[in-house]
Design a protein around this motif. Sequence first.
Motif, PDB file in Angstrom:
ATOM      1  N   PRO A  44       0.840  -1.203   0.000  1.00  0.00           N
ATOM      2  CA  PRO A  44       0.000   0.000   0.000  1.00  0.00           C
ATOM      3  C   PRO A  44       0.876   1.256   0.000  1.00  0.00           C
ATOM      4  N   ARG A  45       1.087   1.789  -1.183  1.00  0.00           N
ATOM      5  CA  ARG A  45       2.033   2.886  -1.378  1.00  0.00           C
ATOM      6  C   ARG A  45       1.481   4.228  -0.924  1.00  0.00           C
ATOM      7  N   PHE A  46       0.178   4.432  -1.054  1.00  0.00           N
ATOM      8  CA  PHE A  46      -0.423   5.730  -0.755  1.00  0.00           C
ATOM      9  C   PHE A  46      -1.873   5.509  -0.357  1.00  0.00           C
ATOM     10  N   ILE A  47      -2.364   6.296   0.593  1.00  0.00           N
ATOM     11  CA  ILE A  47      -3.778   6.244   0.958  1.00  0.00           C
ATOM     12  C   ILE A  47      -4.341   7.661   0.953  1.00  0.00           C
ATOM     13  N   GLU A  61       0.796  -0.643  -4.887  1.00  0.00           N
ATOM     14  CA  GLU A  61       1.796  -0.555  -5.944  1.00  0.00           C
ATOM     15  C   GLU A  61       2.125  -1.889  -6.608  1.00  0.00           C
ATOM     16  N   GLU A  62       2.403  -2.928  -5.834  1.00  0.00           N
ATOM     17  CA  GLU A  62       2.884  -4.184  -6.423  1.00  0.00           C
ATOM     18  C   GLU A  62       1.783  -5.116  -6.920  1.00  0.00           C
ATOM     19  N   SER A  63       0.536  -4.863  -6.562  1.00  0.00           N
ATOM     20  CA  SER A  63      -0.551  -5.690  -7.090  1.00  0.00           C
ATOM     21  C   SER A  63      -1.364  -4.925  -8.133  1.00  0.00           C
ATOM     22  N   TYR A  64      -0.895  -3.728  -8.486  1.00  0.00           N
ATOM     23  CA  TYR A  64      -1.451  -2.948  -9.593  1.00  0.00           C
ATOM     24  C   TYR A  64      -2.934  -2.649  -9.441  1.00  0.00           C
ATOM     25  N   GLY A  65      -3.330  -2.179  -8.280  1.00  0.00           N
ATOM     26  CA  GLY A  65      -4.745  -1.885  -8.116  1.00  0.00           C
ATOM     27  C   GLY A  65      -5.037  -0.818  -7.089  1.00  0.00           C
ATOM     28  N   PRO A  89       0.341   1.934  -9.193  1.00  0.00           N
ATOM     29  CA  PRO A  89      -0.148   3.204  -8.638  1.00  0.00           C
ATOM     30  C   PRO A  89       0.689   3.631  -7.428  1.00  0.00           C
ATOM     31  N   VAL A  90       0.990   4.910  -7.359  1.00  0.00           N
ATOM     32  CA  VAL A  90       1.776   5.421  -6.229  1.00  0.00           C
ATOM     33  C   VAL A  90       1.126   6.622  -5.556  1.00  0.00           C
ATOM     34  N   CYS A  91       0.030   7.136  -6.111  1.00  0.00           N
ATOM     35  CA  CYS A  91      -0.597   8.323  -5.534  1.00  0.00           C
ATOM     36  C   CYS A  91      -2.061   8.384  -5.956  1.00  0.00           C
ATOM     37  N   VAL A  92      -2.889   9.004  -5.128  1.00  0.00           N
ATOM     38  CA  VAL A  92      -4.290   9.252  -5.447  1.00  0.00           C
ATOM     39  C   VAL A  92      -4.528  10.744  -5.235  1.00  0.00           C
ATOM     40  N   VAL A  93      -5.032  11.422  -6.267  1.00  0.00           N
ATOM     41  CA  VAL A  93      -5.301  12.855  -6.183  1.00  0.00           C
ATOM     42  C   VAL A  93      -6.743  13.105  -6.597  1.00  0.00           C
ATOM     43  N   TRP A  94      -7.466  13.869  -5.811  1.00  0.00           N
ATOM     44  CA  TRP A  94      -8.853  14.202  -6.140  1.00  0.00           C
ATOM     45  C   TRP A  94      -8.863  15.455  -6.975  1.00  0.00           C
ATOM     46  N   LYS A  95      -9.586  15.401  -8.065  1.00  0.00           N
ATOM     47  CA  LYS A  95      -9.728  16.561  -8.928  1.00  0.00           C
ATOM     48  C   LYS A  95     -11.136  17.106  -8.758  1.00  0.00           C
ATOM     49  N   ALA A  96     -11.230  18.406  -8.504  1.00  0.00           N
ATOM     50  CA  ALA A  96     -12.537  19.025  -8.353  1.00  0.00           C
ATOM     51  C   ALA A  96     -13.275  19.007  -9.684  1.00  0.00           C
ATOM     52  N   ARG A  97     -14.538  18.675  -9.642  1.00  0.00           N
ATOM     53  CA  ARG A  97     -15.344  18.673 -10.851  1.00  0.00           C
ATOM     54  C   ARG A  97     -15.799  20.096 -11.163  1.00  0.00           C
TER      55      ARG A  97
END
Length: 99
Positions: A44-47, A61-65, A89-97
């Motif tokens: 779990p690279r990033f939460i 990151e290592e299980s690609y999901g 995946p290494v990061c999650v970013v929320w983009k405002a709609r």
Amino acid sequence: MLTPDGRHLFASNRGHDSLAGFEVDPSSGRLRPNGITPCGGRTPRFIALTPDASAVICANEESYGLTRLDVGEAGCLRPAVEIAQVRSPVCVVWKARST
């Protein structure tokens, strides 16, 4: 990662492939363990909290999901559900709609 109300803290455990939850004492700031939940993947690279703080999204990151763990009333995390396959995946970013 601290919830917006400051009552709960979540941390990823890469070697254990889990997320740890803690309750935060409002007067002292001390942490009390509130459970460990498998993250639903490897490394779990990033939460990140969803914008409404109802769930934690975990980039594995290592299980690609990406997985989602719902946050219960007492700040406990519910078991992970895979929501997407993404290459490393290494990061999650929320983009405002835009409206």
